[in-house]
Enzyme design. Structure first.
Site, PDB file in Angstrom:
ATOM      1  CB  THR A  28      -0.908  -0.001   1.238  1.00 30.01           C
ATOM      2  OG1 THR A  28      -1.808  -1.116   1.154  1.00 30.01           O
ATOM      3  CG2 THR A  28      -1.714   1.289   1.356  1.00 30.01           C
ATOM      4  N   GLY A  29       0.409   2.296  -0.677  1.00 30.64           N
ATOM      5  CA  GLY A  29       1.144   3.553  -0.694  1.00 30.64           C
ATOM      6  C   GLY A  29       1.503   3.978  -2.104  1.00 30.64           C
ATOM      7  CG  ASP A  83       4.178  -2.716   1.373  1.00 29.38           C
ATOM      8  OD1 ASP A  83       3.862  -1.637   0.823  1.00 29.38           O
ATOM      9  OD2 ASP A  83       3.607  -3.160   2.387  1.00 29.38           O
ATOM     10  CB  ALA A  85       9.760   1.177   3.691  1.00 24.84           C
ATOM     11  CG  ASP A  86       6.083   5.371   5.836  1.00 30.94           C
ATOM     12  OD1 ASP A  86       5.679   5.986   4.830  1.00 30.94           O
ATOM     13  OD2 ASP A  86       5.365   4.590   6.478  1.00 30.94           O
ATOM     14  CE  LYS A  96       5.256  -1.872   4.977  1.00 30.55           C
ATOM     15  NZ  LYS A  96       4.927  -0.870   3.932  1.00 30.55           N
ATOM     16  N   GLY A  97       3.539   2.235   7.659  1.00 26.96           N
ATOM     17  CA  GLY A  97       2.227   2.564   8.198  1.00 26.96           C
ATOM     18  C   GLY A  97       1.761   3.964   7.906  1.00 26.96           C
ATOM     19  CD  GLU A 105       1.542  -1.417   4.546  1.00 28.89           C
ATOM     20  OE1 GLU A 105       1.510  -0.741   3.499  1.00 28.89           O
ATOM     21  OE2 GLU A 105       2.011  -0.989   5.623  1.00 28.89           O
ATOM     22  CE  LYS A 123       9.607   7.751   1.198  1.00 28.64           C
ATOM     23  NZ  LYS A 123       8.818   8.826   1.843  1.00 28.64           N
TER      24      LYS A 123
END
Length: 236
Positions: A28-29, A83, A85-86, A96-97, A105, A123
């Site tokens: 997601t993202g 996926d 990542a932040d 993440k999130g 996730e 990141k």
């Protein structure tokens, strides 16, 4: 080179990892969205995969691209998860999130043989924590849970503030699972494992955004002039 260009470059490097017949966790993202668009092109060209989405937003995007989907109940073992990542550090520990999908996730990533992160190189950090750490909590007793999270943060040697995440309209954000999100604005997390353990000990905490020992590799795209240069952390 723009951030969307870099996200697409990272996603392009991940696409060859997807093999015919794979059971694929799909993140997601915004970076995952770039991957979904490219995956849709491959599917329309004849690639056979089955995806398990990590959020309702991802499900909708995959359906729009014509990517066949299943649930984790139908496919409890996955070959690969891609996926974003932040944040990612040199030990492949993640925050993440940011997209409010951390619980799903993490469940999907844990059900996968391999997890590969795709992101732009901004990141990559030396120490996790500049990005607010999301903590998903049950709505019941949220005040007491927040106080307990504050104590856990302090016990783990972190300093900062805890705020409930709001949407653009100023309303509390709820996850797809119906839980609230607390954002821990810590600036720096000196010991992610210690903080993870402290948070897990708090009744009311459903999940947190520290992904430790889960990612196998990270594909990072950086701008050099008008070109994207892609590097890999870990093993693909």
């Amino acid at each position: 080179m723009s951030a969307p260009d870099l996200k697409r470059a990272a996603a392009e490097r991940a696409i060859p990892l997807v093999e015919d017949g794979m059971r694929l966790g799909i993140g997601t993202g915004s970076t995952a969205a770039a991957f979904i668009a490219l995956l849709g092109e491959r599917v329309r060209a004849g690639l056979t995969v089955t995806g398990v989405p990590t959020s309702e937003a991802t499900r909708i995007a995959c359906e729009r691209e014509g990517i066949p989907l299943a649930t984790l109940e139908e496919l409890p073992e996955l070959d690969l998860t891609i996926d974003g990542a932040d944040e990612v550090d040199g030990n492949l520990r993640l925050i993440k999130g940011g997209g409010a999908a951390l619980l799903r996730e993490k469940i999907v990533a844990a059900a996968s043989r391999r997890m590969v992160v795709i992101a732009d190189a901004s990141k990559r950090v030396e120490t996790l924590g500049a990005f607010p750490l999301p903590v998903e909590v049950n709505l019941f007793g949220i005040g007491a849970t927040t106080r307990a999270v504050e104590a856990a943060v302090a016990a783990a040697g972190c300093i900062g503030e805890i705020v409930r995440r709001l949407d653009k309209a100023g309303q509390p954000v709820l996850t797809d699972g119906g839980h609230a999100l607390l954002d821990l604005r810590l600036g720096r997390i000196p010991d992610p494992e210690a903080l993870s353990a402290r948070l897990w000990a708090v009744p009311g905490v459903v999940e947190h955004g520290l992904f430790l020992g889960i990612a196998d590799a990270a594909i990072l795209a950086a701008a050099e002039g008008d070109q994207a240069v892609v590097s890999v952390l870990g093993r693909l």
